[in-house]
Design a protein around this motif. Structure first.
Motif, PDB file in Angstrom:
ATOM      1  N   VAL A 184       1.161  -1.244  -0.268  1.00  0.00           N
ATOM      2  CA  VAL A 184      -0.188   0.076   0.092  1.00  0.00           C
ATOM      3  C   VAL A 184       0.730   1.059   0.217  1.00  0.00           C
ATOM      4  N   VAL A 185       0.621   2.274  -1.096  1.00  0.00           N
ATOM      5  CA  VAL A 185       1.169   3.274  -1.016  1.00  0.00           C
ATOM      6  C   VAL A 185       0.680   5.049  -0.513  1.00  0.00           C
ATOM      7  N   LEU A 186       0.452   5.167   0.341  1.00  0.00           N
ATOM      8  CA  LEU A 186       0.091   6.476   1.279  1.00  0.00           C
ATOM      9  C   LEU A 186       0.956   7.454   0.790  1.00  0.00           C
ATOM     10  N   THR A 187      -0.383   8.927   0.168  1.00  0.00           N
ATOM     11  CA  THR A 187       0.082   9.718  -0.977  1.00  0.00           C
ATOM     12  C   THR A 187      -0.915  11.275   0.290  1.00  0.00           C
ATOM     13  N   GLY A 188      -0.006  12.447  -0.399  1.00  0.00           N
ATOM     14  CA  GLY A 188      -0.853  13.050   0.335  1.00  0.00           C
ATOM     15  C   GLY A 188      -1.240  14.237  -1.011  1.00  0.00           C
ATOM     16  N   THR A 189      -0.923  15.202  -1.297  1.00  0.00           N
ATOM     17  CA  THR A 189      -0.919  16.599  -2.458  1.00  0.00           C
ATOM     18  C   THR A 189       0.399  16.219  -2.984  1.00  0.00           C
ATOM     19  N   ARG A 190       0.183  16.440  -4.741  1.00  0.00           N
ATOM     20  CA  ARG A 190       1.748  17.519  -4.749  1.00  0.00           C
ATOM     21  C   ARG A 190       2.010  18.164  -4.142  1.00  0.00           C
ATOM     22  N   GLU A 191       1.588  19.493  -3.550  1.00  0.00           N
ATOM     23  CA  GLU A 191       1.643  20.126  -3.284  1.00  0.00           C
ATOM     24  C   GLU A 191       1.994  20.151  -1.424  1.00  0.00           C
ATOM     25  N   ALA A 192       1.735  19.282  -0.745  1.00  0.00           N
ATOM     26  CA  ALA A 192       1.712  18.936   0.479  1.00  0.00           C
ATOM     27  C   ALA A 192       1.203  17.965   0.771  1.00  0.00           C
ATOM     28  N   PHE A 193       2.245  17.093   1.571  1.00  0.00           N
ATOM     29  CA  PHE A 193       2.042  15.472   2.216  1.00  0.00           C
ATOM     30  C   PHE A 193       1.167  16.251   3.125  1.00  0.00           C
ATOM     31  N   SER A 194       1.592  16.849   3.950  1.00  0.00           N
ATOM     32  CA  SER A 194       0.276  16.999   5.239  1.00  0.00           C
ATOM     33  C   SER A 194       1.031  18.440   5.897  1.00  0.00           C
ATOM     34  N   GLY A 195       0.898  19.325   6.052  1.00  0.00           N
ATOM     35  CA  GLY A 195       0.763  20.392   6.347  1.00  0.00           C
ATOM     36  C   GLY A 195       1.184  20.544   8.001  1.00  0.00           C
ATOM     37  N   GLY A 196       0.475  19.041   8.823  1.00  0.00           N
ATOM     38  CA  GLY A 196       0.386  18.880  10.212  1.00  0.00           C
ATOM     39  C   GLY A 196      -0.726  19.036  10.732  1.00  0.00           C
ATOM     40  N   ILE A 197      -1.188  19.190  11.915  1.00  0.00           N
ATOM     41  CA  ILE A 197      -2.495  19.035  12.461  1.00  0.00           C
ATOM     42  C   ILE A 197      -3.349  20.152  11.893  1.00  0.00           C
ATOM     43  N   ASP A 198      -4.298  20.364  12.517  1.00  0.00           N
ATOM     44  CA  ASP A 198      -5.500  21.290  12.390  1.00  0.00           C
ATOM     45  C   ASP A 198      -4.578  22.131  13.019  1.00  0.00           C
ATOM     46  N   LEU A 199      -4.450  23.399  13.566  1.00  0.00           N
ATOM     47  CA  LEU A 199      -3.675  23.786  14.510  1.00  0.00           C
ATOM     48  C   LEU A 199      -4.876  24.479  15.123  1.00  0.00           C
ATOM     49  N   LYS A 200      -6.032  25.342  13.986  1.00  0.00           N
ATOM     50  CA  LYS A 200      -7.255  25.820  14.593  1.00  0.00           C
ATOM     51  C   LYS A 200      -8.500  24.533  14.705  1.00  0.00           C
ATOM     52  N   GLU A 201      -8.334  23.497  14.727  1.00  0.00           N
ATOM     53  CA  GLU A 201      -9.240  22.658  15.065  1.00  0.00           C
ATOM     54  C   GLU A 201      -8.804  22.287  16.444  1.00  0.00           C
TER      55      GLU A 201
END
Length: 259
Positions: free
Chosen positions: A53-70
């Motif tokens: 299994v390959v896991l990926t996000g988007t081309r711009e960002a795998f992930s910017g981390g946890i949603d700090l606002k939430e």
């Protein structure tokens, strides 16, 4: 197949490509995405056809981390203390679910991988990173600890001194640096990271499946033997440190700086 809001699954023979995309917000992890990715990992547990299994996000960002606002609204929206603790432990359970998958797992990292966006790939077997991508663990900078069970996994990969440097100095790490320190296993041209990850996954999937699964389980059992002992309360520590004045002040600055 279950329909998800932020996650898609594409099967290519014995290899599956899992992609998560929040359509913005630097692909940060909100609670919905965490729960969806956890459910995906658990569904693969009994899948005898898929071998990698390959896991990926988007081309711009795998992930910017946890949603700090939430995250800032958790104490208000969670309800009881037990429900709040349950929310804090969702990231721990997400990473554990992916680590426990019997299939070989490969993270394909494009753009940025920040905080929780580093923690999740550490739970996978291999990591492929784009030449222009970077890793960044800013938790200490905003006054909290690194959780999601990531710290012992990080120490296992790079050793204690380098783990301290990554976490305490909060330096951005480029692809060559990450490869040199053993955080990633391959570097690919930007825009072709998923292709390279799929190649690795396909190579693993071509091997005799029972033997692959036994070796993975044996390696994980040996390498990760003390991980839970050293990180069993990291989400509780995160909940505690979030209430520190320094954490609240620095977190506000961090959020404002990202706007």
């Amino acid at each position: 197949m279950t329909a998800y809001n932020n996650v898609t699954i594409e099967k290519k023979g014995t290899v599956a490509l899992v992609r998560f995309d929040r359509k913005g917000a630097r692909n940060a992890f909100n609670q919905q995405t965490i729960l969806e990715l956890t459910d995906v990992a658990r569904r693969f547990q009994d899948d005898l056809e898929t071998q990698a299994v390959v896991l990926t996000g988007t081309r711009e960002a795998f992930s910017g981390g946890i949603d700090l606002k939430e995250r800032a609204t958790r104490a208000v929206t969670a309800g009881t203390d037990l429900e709040l603790r349950q929310t804090y432990y969702r990231g721990v359970r997400l990473c554990q679910a992916w680590e426990d998958m019997p299939q070989i797992t490969v993270a394909a990292i494009e753009g940025m991988a920040v905080g929780a966006g580093v923690a999740l790939p550490l739970a996978l077997d291999w990591r492929v990173m784009g030449k222009g991508a970077f890793l960044y663990v800013p938790e200490v900078k905003i006054g909290i600890n690194l959780q999601w069970g990531a710290l012992p996994r990080l120490i296992t990969l790079v050793g204690p001194a380098r783990a301290k440097r990554i976490c305490i100095l909060c330096e951005r790490m480029g692809a060559e640096h990450a490869l040199d320190w053993g955080l990633v296993d391959e570097i690919a041209e930007d825009g072709h990271v998923v292709e390279k990850a799929m190649e690795l996954a396909s190579a693993a999937a071509s091997m005799p499946a029972p033997a692959v699964r036994m070796v993975k389980e044996a390696v994980n059992a040996t390498a990760n033997a003390l991980h839970k002992v050293s990180a069993y309360a990291d989400a509780d520590q995160s909940q505690l440190s979030t209430n520190f004045r320094t954490a609240q002040e620095e977190s506000d600055k961090f959020v404002k700086g990202k706007k």
